[in-house]
Structures are given as structure tokens and as C-alpha cells.
Design an enzyme around this catalytic site. Sequence first.
Site, PDB file in Angstrom:
ATOM      1  N   SER A   1     -35.844  36.273  13.224  1.00 17.04           N
ATOM      2  CA  SER A   1     -35.135  34.805  13.436  1.00 17.04           C
ATOM      3  C   SER A   1     -35.502  34.110  14.821  1.00 17.04           C
ATOM      4  O   SER A   1     -35.544  35.044  15.815  1.00 17.04           O
ATOM      5  CB  SER A   1     -33.768  35.009  13.138  1.00 17.04           C
TER       6      SER A   1
ATOM      7  N   LYS B   1     -26.179  34.720   1.809  1.00 19.55           N
ATOM      8  CA  LYS B   1     -26.059  33.249   1.302  1.00 19.55           C
ATOM      9  C   LYS B   1     -24.859  33.124   0.235  1.00 19.55           C
ATOM     10  O   LYS B   1     -23.688  32.121   0.321  1.00 19.55           O
ATOM     11  CB  LYS B   1     -27.166  32.384   1.366  1.00 19.55           C
TER      12      LYS B   1
ATOM     13  N   ASP C   1     -29.313  23.414   5.893  1.00 24.15           N
ATOM     14  CA  ASP C   1     -30.564  23.430   5.227  1.00 24.15           C
ATOM     15  C   ASP C   1     -30.939  22.013   4.743  1.00 24.15           C
ATOM     16  O   ASP C   1     -32.089  21.217   4.761  1.00 24.15           O
ATOM     17  CB  ASP C   1     -30.970  24.433   4.150  1.00 24.15           C
TER      18      ASP C   1
ATOM     19  N   GLY D   1     -40.309  25.417  -6.764  1.00 19.91           N
ATOM     20  CA  GLY D   1     -39.463  26.481  -6.444  1.00 19.91           C
ATOM     21  C   GLY D   1     -38.347  26.085  -7.281  1.00 19.91           C
ATOM     22  O   GLY D   1     -37.931  24.798  -7.619  1.00 19.91           O
TER      23      GLY D   1
ATOM     24  N   ALA E   1     -33.455  27.510  -1.879  1.00 21.03           N
ATOM     25  CA  ALA E   1     -34.155  26.579  -0.918  1.00 21.03           C
ATOM     26  C   ALA E   1     -34.553  25.256  -1.745  1.00 21.03           C
ATOM     27  O   ALA E   1     -34.219  24.229  -1.266  1.00 21.03           O
ATOM     28  CB  ALA E   1     -35.309  27.306  -0.233  1.00 21.03           C
TER      29      ALA E   1
ATOM     30  N   ARG F   1     -42.575  28.399 -11.740  1.00 24.79           N
ATOM     31  CA  ARG F   1     -42.833  29.075 -12.749  1.00 24.79           C
ATOM     32  C   ARG F   1     -42.276  29.520 -14.022  1.00 24.79           C
ATOM     33  O   ARG F   1     -42.700  29.772 -15.129  1.00 24.79           O
ATOM     34  CB  ARG F   1     -43.580  30.697 -12.010  1.00 24.79           C
TER      35      ARG F   1
END
Length: 260
Positions: A13, A64, A100, A123, A127, A145
Site C-alpha cells: 500500500s 471491505k 473511492d 467490471g 470498484a 464478462r
Amino acid sequence: MRFGIVGDPVDHSRSPAMHEAGFRALGIDAVYEFLPTPPDHFDRIIDGLRSGRLDGVNVTMPHKRAAFDAVDEHTVDAQRSGSVNTIVCRNGRLVGANTDVGGITDAFDTARIPDLAPVLVLGSGGASASAVVALCGRAVYVSARNPAAATAMLDRVQCPGVVVRWGEGVAGSAIVNATPIGMHGESLPRPVLGVASGLVDMAYGPEETPACRAIRRGGLPCADGLDVLVGQAIGAFRLFTGTTPDRDILTTAARGLAGE
């Protein structure tokens, strides 16, 4: 004050370098540490926050969802995205935030991506959900996908959007790559990049991703994963300290550690 980054693993990180640089620049008496935490030990972090041994933490994988479930209340962005990456204690209650979301909007502003451009989010995970929440005021397209997962994600964050087939582009779109593609030199599908107006590539590694290189060669705006990380860190720093750090100082710390 004591802060840290919680994850497993966590030694990669950039957060400690950024926050420590911000503390030094503002004369804040605080430390920010690596807090490596196996999945079954996350309750120790929560105990540390409730007892005052910790004043706040950033949270990365795989914690998370556990962070979301452990706090007493959520910010609006955390509630909508279903993800918590920052925890602070306010009046004896643990508050879970998702910085984020702000990191993504900050990256769009920093890269000067056109305000009216539609967005194509690649995606369907956490995120991606943060990106959709951040950009829900625009025309939103999502490609994954697993199209069913993309549809479910849009429903979950309550943002109207259109699911497009993986590998297809959307004319004039600003792309948000919320997948790991590019971290190890992989390329995004050419049809996606060929009709884009800009890119926010959340993937990052020791070198520029192929997608960012391609976009910049075309004279188009691109923000990379470290740009998003700096924006995220600025939001977390405000929650931790009530002050705003200098962007350039945090950027230098993040990119210096990356060897860039």
C-alpha cells in the site's frame, strides 16, 4: 493520533507514505501504519477503534464487506456502493465511508475529462459500484464478462444504466477500468479504447498500463490508478483530521514510492 491501513496483504500500500507526508507538511502529531490483518482477526481492528487505540483506518481487501457490516452508520456513498474503505469514530459511533467514490470524481476532474461525456464502466465488483455511484449523473454504461452481475450491480446502487457486451465500445465514452486488467501489462479490448474520449484506469503497477499509453498517444485525457488513490487519500485525510492535505505532496509520496 494513530491511523493505519488494514488488509491482507497490505505491505504494497502507498497509503502510509501519503498520509505520513501529509501529517509532516501540516505539522499534525499523528502516525499512519501498516496493519496486516488476517480475515478472521478484523474484529481486533474494530475493538481498537472502539477503545480509542486507533483513531481511524483505511480498509482494503479482503475486509471491505466486513467493515461495512461492523460500523454503526454509513455515509451516503458507502450505503449506495455497499462498500466501506474508511472508518472513523464520531461521538462514540463508528462511521463507515467510501472515499473511492470521491477518488473517482477527483480523477475525472484532475484529468479534465469532458463533463458531458457518457461513461463506460468496466467490471461489476466493488470498484465498479463505486465508479457508478460517482458518475451516476452522466449517461452510464457498464460492461462485464458476466452481464447478469453488471445488471445486479446497477440495481444494487440504484443507478439507471445500460449493460453492453464485453469488448464493445460506446462512442465518445470516458472509460473507467474498474478491473485488474493492466496491472500486469494486459491490454483492454481495442474496440473499447478506439471510440473513447478519455480513461480513468483504476489498475496500476510499476509501469504505465497499456490502456493509458494508448489513450495518451491519441492525445486524450487519462488518469491512472495512483491518481484515483491520491483522491481517495485526500478524502480519508479530511475524515481523519478535518484538514485537507496538499495534493502535490501526496502525489509525490505515492509516485515516489512507486519509483515513478
